[in-house]
Design a protein around this motif. Sequence first.
Motif, mmCIF file in Angstrom:
data_model
loop_
_atom_site.group_PDB
_atom_site.id
_atom_site.type_symbol
_atom_site.label_atom_id
_atom_site.label_comp_id
_atom_site.label_asym_id
_atom_site.label_seq_id
_atom_site.Cartn_x
_atom_site.Cartn_y
_atom_site.Cartn_z
ATOM 1 N N GLN A 233 11.036 96.183 -113.657
ATOM 2 C CA GLN A 233 12.225 95.901 -114.457
ATOM 3 C C GLN A 233 12.775 94.528 -114.118
ATOM 4 N N ILE A 234 13.232 93.809 -115.148
ATOM 5 C CA ILE A 234 13.799 92.477 -114.957
ATOM 6 C C ILE A 234 15.152 92.379 -115.660
ATOM 7 N N ASP A 235 15.916 91.376 -115.259
ATOM 8 C CA ASP A 235 17.169 91.048 -115.936
ATOM 9 C C ASP A 235 16.842 89.986 -116.980
ATOM 10 N N PRO A 236 16.963 90.277 -118.267
ATOM 11 C CA PRO A 236 16.567 89.308 -119.293
ATOM 12 C C PRO A 236 17.484 88.085 -119.355
ATOM 13 N N ASN A 237 18.684 88.177 -118.793
ATOM 14 C CA ASN A 237 19.609 87.039 -118.810
ATOM 15 C C ASN A 237 19.287 86.019 -117.730
#
Length: 539
Positions: A200-204
């Motif tokens: 999982q990643i932070d798209p921002n």
Amino acid sequence: MAWVDSHVFRIQSSKDLSWHGTIGIGYLSLQTNLCARRRIPKLKLTASMGPFAGKYHVAWQSLKEERWEGELQVDGHIPNWLNGTYLRNGPGVFHIGDYNVNHLFDGYAALIRVQFDNGKVNGGHGQLQSEAYKTAKRNNRICHREFSESPMPSNFLSCIGYLMGMMSGASVTDNANVAVVSLGDGRVICVTETTRGSIQIDPNTLETIGRFNYTDNLGGMNPNQSGHPMVFENELITILPDLINPGYNVVRMLAGTNERTLIRRVNCRGGHAPGWVHSFAVTENYIIVPEMPMRYSLGCIFGGEIFKWRPETKAYMHVVSRVTGEMVTSVEVPLFITLHFINAYEERQELGKKTLIIVDCCEYNADPSIVDILKLKELRCFSGEDVPVNSRIGRFTIPLDGTATGQLDAAMPPEKHGRGIDLCTINPNNIGKMYRYIYGCMTRRPCNITNTLTKIDLKEKVTKSWYVEGSIPSEPFFVARPGAKTEDDGVVISLVSDKHDGGFVVILDASTFTEIAHVKFPYGLPFGTHGCWLPKYNV
């Protein structure tokens, strides 16, 4: 040995040379073959430098830094309605310390972000902090089983530990360099063909949040999954190849959960190992489970090839109901090899009865050499002579009347797309439905990889193309205009590696397939794999 001319690399001082670290530039013997695999020392990089600068196309070079972001220069007009973020995944680092990876699919994942906001564009990239990448960086070598190679154990005990890790999955890579998908609940994950490789990643910020942990036990001792899950508003559907009891577990995960549930178990019909399932297709009512004769090999546990071409085991297509899990049909089909399915849909008679399923894919004429062609030494050694990478829009016809066999033909003459086609997308509103347009990467000869963006009209059997000599574009991604009434009303976005060690984003009008904007990155972009679009309200 002689160092490459310093005016090319701008070596700042002899102190810049070291055998340690994570970024390196190769050195050359006066008679060294530039395409030979070698150990490389570290150099301190300046703004105009990069790994392998001046030797290989920028598509096959590593990114200089782990992170960067900033405003991008726009040449042309960005539509006012195009507001959101395009994320693209793919290999961003091809060497660790003094070790060069072997295959394009071994490169360590990096995310590139292009953010559109009322005509302005911001860009950036971030290196995915997988355990495989972090461990390799600490040890200056690969430490997990990657797509094409395994680490070399230093002694007998480490060899035993590695084999036990392969059995448990701990030695299998989590280098999630294939795709990036936005789940129905807003979470964004990067994936590869191992379940450990769901991150999982932070798209921002492009920060790595951590491993996406599934709360079920469906994986067991089988660490494999399709690299292309099918994501819908309420669910994710994917396929888990089973190497222990040869077959495929077709599963779904509802939005907002981490639990996969079994839709159907599909047993292999040919051979003693499942076929490679890099991707698959769905229709409105069915899931298509492909069984290719490119099959998993147990030799990969001991460092051998992951897949072997086994034409004697034949090829099959299995059809499973999305609603009931019922096995609707299973047919033998002609031999095929594909990495990417494009779309599938159901055909009906006048009274509405479903009679057959159409499944389209980028098919390599049952020639497994595409896997070897994607080795970095092959990609980096292009001399101007044409390298066969022949592929076509393969169209399977799967009957639903109990007939035992299906057909495979070309959906259009391969010469229309240069006898090479891959990395195709469509309007996402047409997934699983009858459709007309494909956006993909085709070949303009001579070449050793796809080098031209194309729009394919399946109805009229014609193509439109965008080409810049020496550039290598990545997957074209279609974004529909809000309120669009036609299938091709929108734009197509592609990240491009250019021949001058640069990189840019090209935006095409999807209807006319003409360039409307060109957005330049201040550095070169490596070749990428697959992306996703996040509307502004989702970011």
